[in-house]
Design a protein around this motif. Structure first.
Motif, PDB file in Angstrom:
ATOM      1  N   LYS A 209      -2.873  15.251   6.384  1.00  0.00           N
ATOM      2  CA  LYS A 209      -2.087  14.086   5.951  1.00  0.00           C
ATOM      3  C   LYS A 209      -3.014  12.946   5.563  1.00  0.00           C
ATOM      4  N   PHE A 210      -2.786  12.408   4.364  1.00  0.00           N
ATOM      5  CA  PHE A 210      -3.607  11.319   3.844  1.00  0.00           C
ATOM      6  C   PHE A 210      -2.682  10.267   3.231  1.00  0.00           C
ATOM      7  N   ASN A 211      -3.122   9.008   3.259  1.00  0.00           N
ATOM      8  CA  ASN A 211      -2.303   7.957   2.657  1.00  0.00           C
ATOM      9  C   ASN A 211      -3.163   6.860   2.060  1.00  0.00           C
ATOM     10  N   LYS A 212      -2.500   5.992   1.311  1.00  0.00           N
ATOM     11  CA  LYS A 212      -3.149   4.861   0.661  1.00  0.00           C
ATOM     12  C   LYS A 212      -2.179   3.685   0.674  1.00  0.00           C
ATOM     13  N   THR A 213      -2.707   2.458   0.593  1.00  0.00           N
ATOM     14  CA  THR A 213      -1.882   1.254   0.695  1.00  0.00           C
ATOM     15  C   THR A 213      -2.086   0.373  -0.522  1.00  0.00           C
ATOM     16  N   ILE A 214      -0.983  -0.168  -1.013  1.00  0.00           N
ATOM     17  CA  ILE A 214      -0.986  -1.125  -2.134  1.00  0.00           C
ATOM     18  C   ILE A 214      -0.357  -2.426  -1.650  1.00  0.00           C
ATOM     19  N   ARG A 215      -1.015  -3.516  -1.937  1.00  0.00           N
ATOM     20  CA  ARG A 215      -0.435  -4.824  -1.626  1.00  0.00           C
ATOM     21  C   ARG A 215       0.255  -5.368  -2.875  1.00  0.00           C
ATOM     22  N   PHE A 216       1.476  -5.866  -2.701  1.00  0.00           N
ATOM     23  CA  PHE A 216       2.199  -6.454  -3.824  1.00  0.00           C
ATOM     24  C   PHE A 216       2.622  -7.868  -3.450  1.00  0.00           C
ATOM     25  N   LEU A 217       2.687  -8.728  -4.444  1.00  0.00           N
ATOM     26  CA  LEU A 217       3.002 -10.145  -4.254  1.00  0.00           C
ATOM     27  C   LEU A 217       4.483 -10.403  -4.528  1.00  0.00           C
ATOM     28  N   ASP A 218       4.928 -11.551  -4.073  1.00  0.00           N
ATOM     29  CA  ASP A 218       6.348 -11.911  -4.176  1.00  0.00           C
ATOM     30  C   ASP A 218       6.660 -12.480  -5.560  1.00  0.00           C
ATOM     31  N   ILE A 219       7.939 -12.386  -5.934  1.00  0.00           N
ATOM     32  CA  ILE A 219       8.423 -13.003  -7.162  1.00  0.00           C
ATOM     33  C   ILE A 219       9.573 -13.954  -6.813  1.00  0.00           C
ATOM     34  N   ASN A 220       9.893 -14.850  -7.740  1.00  0.00           N
ATOM     35  CA  ASN A 220      10.945 -15.848  -7.508  1.00  0.00           C
ATOM     36  C   ASN A 220      12.325 -15.225  -7.738  1.00  0.00           C
ATOM     37  N   ARG A 322      -3.377   9.637  -8.839  1.00  0.00           N
ATOM     38  CA  ARG A 322      -2.301   9.726  -9.829  1.00  0.00           C
ATOM     39  C   ARG A 322      -1.086   8.905  -9.390  1.00  0.00           C
ATOM     40  N   MET A 323      -0.726   9.031  -8.112  1.00  0.00           N
ATOM     41  CA  MET A 323       0.404   8.260  -7.600  1.00  0.00           C
ATOM     42  C   MET A 323       0.120   6.763  -7.626  1.00  0.00           C
ATOM     43  N   GLU A 324      -1.109   6.406  -7.357  1.00  0.00           N
ATOM     44  CA  GLU A 324      -1.499   4.997  -7.365  1.00  0.00           C
ATOM     45  C   GLU A 324      -1.269   4.371  -8.736  1.00  0.00           C
ATOM     46  N   MET A 325      -1.661   5.070  -9.802  1.00  0.00           N
ATOM     47  CA  MET A 325      -1.454   4.548 -11.158  1.00  0.00           C
ATOM     48  C   MET A 325       0.027   4.425 -11.485  1.00  0.00           C
ATOM     49  N   ASP A 326       0.820   5.412 -11.084  1.00  0.00           N
ATOM     50  CA  ASP A 326       2.266   5.361 -11.357  1.00  0.00           C
ATOM     51  C   ASP A 326       2.939   4.212 -10.606  1.00  0.00           C
ATOM     52  N   VAL A 327       2.556   4.004  -9.358  1.00  0.00           N
ATOM     53  CA  VAL A 327       3.156   2.925  -8.555  1.00  0.00           C
ATOM     54  C   VAL A 327       2.792   1.563  -9.143  1.00  0.00           C
ATOM     55  N   LEU A 328       1.534   1.392  -9.537  1.00  0.00           N
ATOM     56  CA  LEU A 328       1.112   0.121 -10.132  1.00  0.00           C
ATOM     57  C   LEU A 328       1.843  -0.148 -11.445  1.00  0.00           C
ATOM     58  N   GLY A 335       7.482  -6.861 -13.071  1.00  0.00           N
ATOM     59  CA  GLY A 335       6.861  -8.181 -13.111  1.00  0.00           C
ATOM     60  C   GLY A 335       6.230  -8.591 -11.795  1.00  0.00           C
ATOM     61  N   VAL A 336       5.803  -7.604 -11.015  1.00  0.00           N
ATOM     62  CA  VAL A 336       5.208  -7.871  -9.702  1.00  0.00           C
ATOM     63  C   VAL A 336       3.713  -7.552  -9.758  1.00  0.00           C
ATOM     64  N   LYS A 337       2.906  -8.496  -9.306  1.00  0.00           N
ATOM     65  CA  LYS A 337       1.463  -8.263  -9.235  1.00  0.00           C
ATOM     66  C   LYS A 337       1.140  -7.405  -8.017  1.00  0.00           C
ATOM     67  N   ALA A 338       0.282  -6.408  -8.213  1.00  0.00           N
ATOM     68  CA  ALA A 338      -0.066  -5.494  -7.124  1.00  0.00           C
ATOM     69  C   ALA A 338      -1.489  -4.990  -7.324  1.00  0.00           C
ATOM     70  N   TYR A 339      -2.132  -4.656  -6.228  1.00  0.00           N
ATOM     71  CA  TYR A 339      -3.475  -4.071  -6.282  1.00  0.00           C
ATOM     72  C   TYR A 339      -3.679  -3.174  -5.068  1.00  0.00           C
ATOM     73  N   VAL A 340      -4.615  -2.250  -5.205  1.00  0.00           N
ATOM     74  CA  VAL A 340      -4.890  -1.257  -4.161  1.00  0.00           C
ATOM     75  C   VAL A 340      -5.867  -1.841  -3.149  1.00  0.00           C
ATOM     76  N   LEU A 341      -5.619  -1.598  -1.873  1.00  0.00           N
ATOM     77  CA  LEU A 341      -6.516  -2.045  -0.812  1.00  0.00           C
ATOM     78  C   LEU A 341      -7.616  -1.010  -0.589  1.00  0.00           C
ATOM     79  N   ASP A 342      -8.851  -1.485  -0.444  1.00  0.00           N
ATOM     80  CA  ASP A 342      -9.942  -0.587  -0.077  1.00  0.00           C
ATOM     81  C   ASP A 342     -10.004  -0.447   1.445  1.00  0.00           C
TER      82      ASP A 342
END
Length: 484
Positions: A209-220, A322-328, A335-342
């Motif tokens: 089992k492996f995972n990755k995390t993306i942080r996304f910012l809030d919108i109005n 591949r999933m990371e690119m699709d999610v971004l 219209g949500v800013k997001a980036y991958v956490l190292d």
């Protein structure tokens, strides 16, 4: 303000096998009958019929309780398993650092001291080699003689070995889940449920089992018109449908009170070689005061973690990328800013949750020289699980709550109202998709079960002499939900 409709949980509709009873009820009542009838017949020889009935009911009562008891969609044996696990686990777990270099150094030191103390070892080893060679020759002769016997034993013993291994694997797969002994978590590091964290942000939770995390910012979202809110909500729904049944998704919303490094970096206005540094300092101080007054030093962070199963790290890395690119791309469409956490950023998030009053000092280069794992840098000094309702992480008291939604619909601002609380808090949503064909089959089964229950209720109504259309409210609501 939009409202979200919550469908009824169809898993609560139990499949009736026979005599208007479920499979669990049939097994439980039959066991109760097998125990109670002999007890009654035995007691009847020595006691009166009334007392024998009372004794039988006392003996059978635990079996009936275990059969009918259910809380939070969990049967009695699972609750018992959790209680036993809580009492058998180690309550107070302390920090114990284990360096991979520590054992190697001690081995080298021991080997060096032995070589210095035993200078005559070479002569003894030569003598031992000759004796070993003679023994090996004798053993080879014996093995050649017994080759035929060994081959016959192997052929005859293959079936026995297979049957034994099958029996062992069935227990491991969970024939007796709450009698199995799990590995006890002795230290603070054992409590953190992952194996390793890599520099690129991939975390290995279990063997496959492996995972990755993306942080996304809030919108109005609140400031938008109702039509735009509905568009964003539909896009978010389609975004959730992007994940198939092989992916586990978790949304984490973290509230933390204290110094916000991101805001302080934005407010930190650099000084220049001119006469306006006093104005810059005054403006910086004013912004700091306003930020601390406005939200009491509260910072909000939102994360999306997706987990997959893979045979090895290489396969997991290609799938996660591949999933990371699709999610971004999906976030970009909303219209949500997001980036991958190292790796370092993910460790900082875990560290700040477990140690809200400390700062993380870590780099992956330190692991080469220290021989420690990433857990040693992020864990608190201790965990205390002695209380059943809350636990202690270092000097911080924490509590875990599970929210079950029973309302027919909820506001779309429910999450923002939770996060408006000025407390150190983490809100998580765990999402696991179901295969579409399997879901359709389950719904069809539930519809047939509900139709059977309606027929039985109609038969009861005819016997009792009241209107057929009068049905229990739960049966009506679940029936309409299943067909919709």
């Amino acid at each position: 303000m939009a409202y979200v409709k919550i469908p009824k949980d169809l898993t609560k509709v139990k499949t009736k096998v026979a005599l208007n009873m479920t499979k669990r009820q049939l097994i439980g009542f039959s066991i109760a009958g097998l125990i109670g009838f002999p007890v009654y017949m035995l007691c009847k020889n020595y006691l009166s019929a009334d007392i024998s009935m009372i004794v039988m009911s006392i003996v059978v009562l635990p079996v009936l309780f275990a059969t009918l008891y259910e809380k939070d969609n969990l049967p009695f044996e699972k609750h018992l398993a959790y209680i036993l696990k809580f009492h058998n686990s180690k309550k107070i777990r302390l920090y114990k650092a284990k360096s991979i270099y520590h054992t190697e150094k001690t081995k080298k030191q021991d080997a060096g001291s032995k070589n210095k103390a035993n200078g005559r070892r070479k002569k003894i080893e030569q003598r031992q080699k000759k004796k070993q060679e003679q023994r090996i020759k004798k053993e080879e002769l014996e093995l050649r003689k017994n080759k035929k016997e060994l081959s016959e034993l192997k052929k005859s013993g293959k079936k026995k070995i297979k049957s034994k291994t099958n029996g062992k694997s069935s227990r491991k797969n969970g024939w007796f889940p709450f009698f199995m002994k799990e590995e006890k978590k002795e230290t603070v590091q054992d409590t953190i449920p992952y194996k390793r964290m890599l520099k690129d942000g991939i975390c290995q939770i279990e063997k496959n089992k492996f995972n990755k995390t993306i942080r996304f910012l809030d919108i109005n979202y609140r400031l938008m018109e109702e039509a735009d809110q509905e568009i964003i909500f539909s896009e978010f729904s389609s975004f959730l449908n992007f994940f198939n049944s092989s992916v586990e998704v978790e949304f984490s919303y973290v509230n933390s009170i204290g110094e916000n490094d991101e805001i302080s970096k934005l407010i930190d206005i650099k000084e220049n070689i001119d006469d306006f540094n006093e104005i810059r300092n005054e403006y910086r101080q004013m912004l700091l005061n306003q930020s601390s007054k406005g939200n009491n030093g509260l910072s909000k962070s939102m994360y999306l973690t997706f987990t997959i199963e893979a045979e090895d790290l290489k396969q997991a890395k290609s799938r996660l990328e591949r999933m990371e690119m699709d999610v971004l791309n999906n976030f970009k469409q909303m219209g949500v800013k997001a980036y991958v956490l190292d790796g370092e950023e993910r460790l900082k998030v875990i560290h700040d949750i477990l140690n809200p009053n400390d700062k993380l000092v870590f780099s992956f280069e330190d692991l080469k020289y220290s021989g420690l794992t990433t857990k040693e840098y992020i864990v608190p000094p201790s965990f205390n699980f002695s209380k059943p309702t809350y636990f202690k992480s270092g000097e911080v008291f924490s509590e875990v709550n599970f929210l079950q939604l029973l309302a027919s619909d909820i506001k779309d601002e429910m999450l923002s109202e939770f996060l408006a609380l000025e407390e150190n808090m983490v809100v998580t949503f765990h999402i696991k998709a179901i295969d579409q064909m399997e879901a359709i089959k389950n719904v069809k089964r539930k519809i047939t079960d509900l139709d059977k229950m309606k027929l039985e209720e109609n038969k009861k109504a005819i016997r009792a002499g009241y209107d057929i259309d009068i049905l229990p409210s739960d049966l009506v609501t679940y029936g309409t939900e299943a067909k919709n």
